[in-house]
Scaffold this motif. Structure first.
Motif, PDB file in Angstrom:
ATOM      1  N   ALA A  75       0.924  -1.390   0.057  1.00 39.79           N
ATOM      2  CA  ALA A  75       0.138   0.037  -0.116  1.00 39.79           C
ATOM      3  C   ALA A  75       0.896   1.327   0.216  1.00 39.79           C
ATOM      4  O   ALA A  75       0.520   2.174  -0.616  1.00 39.79           O
ATOM      5  CB  ALA A  75      -0.829   0.001   1.197  1.00 39.79           C
ATOM      6  N   PHE A 104      -3.202   4.128  -1.682  1.00 42.10           N
ATOM      7  CA  PHE A 104      -2.887   3.423  -0.562  1.00 42.10           C
ATOM      8  C   PHE A 104      -4.111   3.018  -0.149  1.00 42.10           C
ATOM      9  O   PHE A 104      -4.218   1.843   0.267  1.00 42.10           O
ATOM     10  CB  PHE A 104      -2.278   4.410   0.267  1.00 42.10           C
ATOM     11  N   GLY A 105      -5.361   3.622  -0.117  1.00 44.37           N
ATOM     12  CA  GLY A 105      -6.397   3.101   0.543  1.00 44.37           C
ATOM     13  C   GLY A 105      -6.999   1.941  -0.410  1.00 44.37           C
ATOM     14  O   GLY A 105      -7.748   0.930   0.306  1.00 44.37           O
ATOM     15  N   VAL A 108      -5.484  -1.286   0.763  1.00 42.72           N
ATOM     16  CA  VAL A 108      -5.793  -1.639   1.873  1.00 42.72           C
ATOM     17  C   VAL A 108      -7.101  -2.283   1.899  1.00 42.72           C
ATOM     18  O   VAL A 108      -7.467  -3.024   2.593  1.00 42.72           O
ATOM     19  CB  VAL A 108      -5.711  -0.547   3.058  1.00 42.72           C
ATOM     20  N   ILE A 109      -8.011  -1.234   1.251  1.00 49.09           N
ATOM     21  CA  ILE A 109      -9.774  -2.064   1.307  1.00 49.09           C
ATOM     22  C   ILE A 109      -9.509  -3.277   0.439  1.00 49.09           C
ATOM     23  O   ILE A 109     -10.348  -4.280   0.883  1.00 49.09           O
ATOM     24  CB  ILE A 109     -10.430  -0.816   0.680  1.00 49.09           C
ATOM     25  N   SER A 112      -8.473  -6.276   2.429  1.00 49.93           N
ATOM     26  CA  SER A 112      -9.580  -6.347   3.650  1.00 49.93           C
ATOM     27  C   SER A 112     -10.568  -7.106   3.101  1.00 49.93           C
ATOM     28  O   SER A 112     -11.215  -8.046   3.780  1.00 49.93           O
ATOM     29  CB  SER A 112     -10.142  -5.079   4.370  1.00 49.93           C
TER      30      SER A 112
END
Lengths: 115, 243
Positions: A75, A104-105, A108-109, A112
């Protein structure tokens, strides 16, 4: 908080302010003494070098992701690349930051959702 | 938000506020965390907020609260807090050539954090002299207000915020490295500067990974400076300017 703790808070606050303020007064006096020179030329050379390097150091600290696993580093690397890419195209400040955080988000998402 | 212009059509303080907005992505999650930790350490929301208002120095505030909670002597708490903040001493002199003689400037140094310095160091030289005080005031006040408000929120409702939006606290802090990258990118003007900057970045990153975040910042900057001077002394002169 008891009074001793309040004094500790106030001492920390005053000390921190002085650490930020006194060097300004010193530099102002130096600039006045060297009146006639351009401001930047009147600065000691080590100081003009140290400024950008301090920013670089703070960048290095902030680059370490919260999660120290492959996803965190991936990320961060994605965010860095996208930030630099958008900066290279636009030479601005706002959009590279927005794009970097989005990249970056996204990693990460996605990670997840995957796990 | 293009920053190349030297004049601003809007009021300078408003431009400062607008240009400091990226800082919030980094400030708010950390401030909320501080409020939460301070509350868990036994400080009331009011006390935690006042610490952020008065001390306003992220890492040292965490240390302050942690040492107080562990029962450390208060003189040691103050000494360690100030030791962490020693790095701030080089910030104001770096900005001084662009700060006028206004009596407000010394008081505005309360808002000179790492992030505000990075932004101001990049932006102040581009502004007309008459706009700098307003711009800095807007940028610094927004950053300060967000830090204080984030602390209050964290102390009052930190646990609920973290539970409600767990990913937000993980994603938003990347705004800080992204901002620093955009600020530093124009500094990569030569091999000499690029090498010194990369040495600083990598050294600070390694220090953080090893758990030496605060001492890592001055150490990394010093390593970069040593590299900067060493390269100048060892590079054979070829008639070109590598600075």
């Amino acid at each position: 908080m008891n009074s001793a703790l309040w004094i500790a808070v106030l001492a920390s606050a005053l000390g921190t302010l002085l650490l930020r303020l006194v060097p300004l007064l010193w530099m102002r006096r130096r600039l006045r003494k060297l009146d006639g020179e351009e401001g930047v030329d009147a600065m000691p050379q080590w100081l003009t070098i140290l400024g950008p390097l301090m920013i670089a150091a703070v960048l290095g600290v902030s680059l370490v992701p919260h999660r120290l696993d492959a996803i965190g580093w991936l990320a961060s690397a994605s965010g860095v690349l996208v930030t630099l890419g958008v900066w290279y195209r636009l030479r601005s400040l706002g959009w590279p930051v927005v794009a970097g955080v989005a990249a970056f988000g996204a990693v990460v998402i996605l990670a997840s959702l995957w796990s | 938000m293009t920053l190349q212009a030297t004049s601003m059509p809007t009021r300078p303080w408003l431009t400062g506020v607008r240009e400091a907005i990226p800082l919030l992505g980094g400030y708010l999650p950390v401030a909320i965390s501080f409020g939460l930790i301070a509350a868990q350490a036994g400080f009331t929301p009011w006390e935690a907020t006042l610490i952020s208002l008065l001390v306003y120095a992220g890492a040292s505030q965490f240390l302050f609260v942690g040492m107080v909670a562990s029962g450390a002597p208060l003189w040691l708490v103050v000494a360690m807090t100030l030791l962490i903040n020693v790095r701030h001493m080089v910030y104001a002199p770096n900005l001084a050539p662009w700060l006028g003689q206004s009596r407000w400037w010394p008081w505005l140094m309360h808002g000179l954090t790492d992030q505000v310095f990075a932004l101001a160091h990049h932006r102040l030289p581009q502004l007309a002299a008459a706009q700098r005080l307003g711009w800095y005031t807007g940028a610094a006040l927004l950053a300060w207000a967000s830090w204080v408000a984030g602390t209050a929120l964290g102390a009052v409702a930190g646990e609920w915020v973290v539970a409600r939006w767990p990913l937000l606290g993980e994603i938003m802090p990347f705004a800080l490295p992204a901002l620093f990258l955009a600020l530093l990118a124009p500094q990569f003007t030569s091999r000499r500067w690029s090498l010194a900057l990369m040495i600083s970045i990598i050294t600070a990153l390694l220090c953080t990974l090893l758990g030496y975040t605060n001492i890592g910042i001055p150490v990394a900057a010093a390593c970069g400076a040593l590299c900067f001077y060493a390269v100048r002394f060892t590079t054979p002169h070829r008639g070109g300017n590598d600075e």
